[in-house]
Design a protein around this motif. Structure first.
Motif, PDB file in Angstrom:
ATOM      1  N   PRO A  13       0.812  -1.224   0.000  1.00 28.29           N
ATOM      2  CA  PRO A  13       0.000   0.000   0.000  1.00 28.29           C
ATOM      3  C   PRO A  13       0.846   1.275   0.000  1.00 28.29           C
ATOM      4  CG  PRO A  13      -0.708  -1.513   1.737  1.00 28.29           C
ATOM      5  CD  PRO A  13       0.477  -2.133   1.109  1.00 28.29           C
ATOM      6  N   GLU A  14       1.970   1.275   0.720  1.00 29.65           N
ATOM      7  CA  GLU A  14       2.781   2.513   0.756  1.00 29.65           C
ATOM      8  C   GLU A  14       3.405   2.803  -0.605  1.00 29.65           C
ATOM      9  OE1 GLU A  14       3.189  -0.277   2.644  1.00 29.65           O
ATOM     10  OE2 GLU A  14       5.210  -0.340   3.501  1.00 29.65           O
ATOM     11  N   LEU A  16       1.837   2.018  -3.501  1.00 34.46           N
ATOM     12  CA  LEU A  16       0.715   2.573  -4.284  1.00 34.46           C
ATOM     13  C   LEU A  16       0.525   4.041  -3.941  1.00 34.46           C
ATOM     14  CD1 LEU A  16      -1.811  -0.404  -4.105  1.00 34.46           C
ATOM     15  CD2 LEU A  16      -0.423   0.316  -6.066  1.00 34.46           C
ATOM     16  N   ALA A  17       0.721   4.389  -2.673  1.00 34.38           N
ATOM     17  CA  ALA A  17       0.579   5.794  -2.257  1.00 34.38           C
ATOM     18  C   ALA A  17       1.635   6.662  -2.943  1.00 34.38           C
ATOM     19  CB  ALA A  17       0.701   5.904  -0.738  1.00 34.38           C
ATOM     20  N   GLU A  18       2.838   6.122  -3.087  1.00 34.49           N
ATOM     21  CA  GLU A  18       3.904   6.878  -3.783  1.00 34.49           C
ATOM     22  C   GLU A  18       3.468   7.234  -5.207  1.00 34.49           C
ATOM     23  OE1 GLU A  18       6.985   8.003  -3.004  1.00 34.49           O
ATOM     24  OE2 GLU A  18       6.687   7.393  -0.923  1.00 34.49           O
ATOM     25  N   SER A  20       0.665   8.021  -6.267  1.00 35.98           N
ATOM     26  CA  SER A  20      -0.382   9.043  -6.408  1.00 35.98           C
ATOM     27  C   SER A  20       0.158  10.450  -6.115  1.00 35.98           C
ATOM     28  CB  SER A  20      -1.577   8.714  -5.509  1.00 35.98           C
ATOM     29  OG  SER A  20      -1.154   8.711  -4.170  1.00 35.98           O
ATOM     30  N   ARG A  21       1.477  10.591  -6.035  1.00 32.45           N
ATOM     31  CA  ARG A  21       2.039  11.940  -5.871  1.00 32.45           C
ATOM     32  C   ARG A  21       1.746  12.786  -7.116  1.00 32.45           C
ATOM     33  NH1 ARG A  21       7.301  12.719  -2.900  1.00 32.45           N
ATOM     34  NH2 ARG A  21       7.580  10.937  -1.530  1.00 32.45           N
ATOM     35  N   TYR A 245       8.825   7.348  -8.620  1.00 31.84           N
ATOM     36  CA  TYR A 245       8.625   7.500  -7.175  1.00 31.84           C
ATOM     37  C   TYR A 245       8.490   6.123  -6.522  1.00 31.84           C
ATOM     38  CZ  TYR A 245       7.828  12.579  -7.239  1.00 31.84           C
ATOM     39  OH  TYR A 245       7.976  13.940  -7.339  1.00 31.84           O
ATOM     40  N   ALA A 246       7.688   5.289  -7.161  1.00 33.24           N
ATOM     41  CA  ALA A 246       7.445   3.958  -6.589  1.00 33.24           C
ATOM     42  C   ALA A 246       8.739   3.129  -6.566  1.00 33.24           C
ATOM     43  CB  ALA A 246       6.371   3.242  -7.405  1.00 33.24           C
TER      44      ALA A 246
END
Ligand SMILES: Cc1ncc(COP(=O)(O)O)c(C=O)c1O
Length: 363
Positions: A13-14, A16-18, A20-21, A245-246
């Protein structure tokens, strides 16, 4: 869906959050910093001082790039499954005089076979400019001994070693420089545990020197153009910054776990899978000594039909792969890589057993 197929795999999940920057300009200092961070991390992951190239695209694009940039005329292809066959087909479609050394499915290559094939090219006065090897043949679960093959190819100084590590990188040891790999390529959707979208390759000085001499390398996949832009920490085209980023974040997570610990986690999951399978009478499809740590390809053998259980699991949101191509129904494949843990496999096997049990009860 929970993915136990041999790629794409689960993404944390962290990570996937990257992704969405907010988008950033690809000619900015921020992007250059990110680009460099990824390249430095990839060098460490791959154990290489070579040039690191990144393109937005599938691994197959880098397979084509490796051929277009290193082969003017003649290449040898070690074929033992669908993806190694794909590389041979790519070389043919690029108009190369491509020769396949093919083994039956389930077998892997040894150094001696490779030596004989390369020597036959030399003896015929038409040496191979490059040889392609898929380190981990995802379609059959066969891992070929890369270090041994690298030592053989090193004895043929005009032959470059091109290796696909799509389903082994970050799940099994790959020492690019020490093992003499000239082009080592992979996608990020397998043991790297990222969504598909970037193709990565390390390229040796010898391979770059070769590329300088090869005509018609194309534009998008030109190693020289990519290298020159790397000098400014950029890509010639607009990269997916979400993936960068990911990737940067995932490389940090991988180094936090530790590469050796990560490899051992994968090897342990492979042993756990084989033990569970043996309890059902299913046997590893690859020949002894060539078993993959990231994907187990299991043959039906004396065991029950697994196909209905695969369907039941799918209804429950769990994906396990049937066999690839002609191996469908005869084998099935469990991907245990990336974010998977031994506890995830315990859960999968419990559900698999329940699905099998339900069929027995219904029969
Ligand atoms: C060993 C191997 N090589 C190449 C590929 C192709 O990757 P892509 O679909 O990213 O082009 C795959 C995909 O499964 C693979 O397993």
């Amino acid at each position: 869906m929970k993915l136990f197929i041999p790629g794409p795999t689960q993404v944390a999940p962290e990570i996937l959050a990257e992704m969405s920057r907010p988008a950033i300009g690809h000619r900015t200092e921020e992007c250059a910093r990110l680009w460099k961070e990824c390249r430095d991390g990839l060098r460490q992951l791959m154990a290489t001082e070579g040039e690191i190239l990144m393109i937005t695209g599938p691994a197959s694009a880098m397979m084509e790039a490796a051929i277009r940039n290193t082969v003017a005329d003649r290449s040898l292809h070690l074929v033992c499954g669908a993806f190694s066959k794909r590389w041979f087909d790519i070389a043919l479609s690029c108009g190369k005089d491509a020769v396949a050394l093919e083994l039956p499915l389930g077998q892997g290559f040894r150094g001696e076979e490779v030596r004989e094939a390369l020597q036959s090219g030399v003896d015929a006065g038409r040496p191979f400019e490059a040889v392609t090897l898929v380190h981990n043949e995802t379609s059959t679960g066969v891992t070929s001994p890369l270090e041994e093959i690298g030592a053989v190819v090193a004895k043929f100084p005009n032959t470059l070693l091109l290796v696909d590590t799509v389903s082994s990188m970050a799940g099994m040891p790959v020492m690019v420089d020490a093992w003499g790999v000239d082009v080592c390529l992979f996608g990020i959707q397998k043991a790297m545990a990222l969504p598909a979208g970037l193709a990565i390759a390390s390229v040796s000085t010898a391979a770059l020197e070769r590329a300088e001499t090869v005509p018609h390398r194309g534009w998008f996949l030109d190693f020289i153009k990519l290298r020159d832009r790397n000098r400014r920490e950029q890509s010639p085209t607009t990269p997916s910054t979400a993936h960068l980023y990911a990737l940067a974040a995932q490389l940090c997570r991988i180094f936090e776990e530790g590469l050796e610990t990560r490899w051992e986690r994968h090897a342990a999951m492979a042993r756990q899978t084989r033990e569970w399978a043996a309890g059902h009478g299913w046997t590893p499809f690859p020949e002894e000594g060539f078993l993959s740590d990231t994907v187990s390809c299991l043959a039906r053998g004396e065991g029950p039909d697994f196909v209905p259980a695969l369907d039941t699991l799918k209804e429950q949101g769990i994906l396990v792969s049937n066999g690839y191509g002609e191996l469908k129904g005869k084998t099935f494949r469990i991907g245990h890589m990336g974010e998977h843990t031994s506890a995830d496999l315990d859960d999968l096997f419990e559900r698999f057993d329940a699905a099998l049990g339900a069929e027995v009860r219904e029969a």
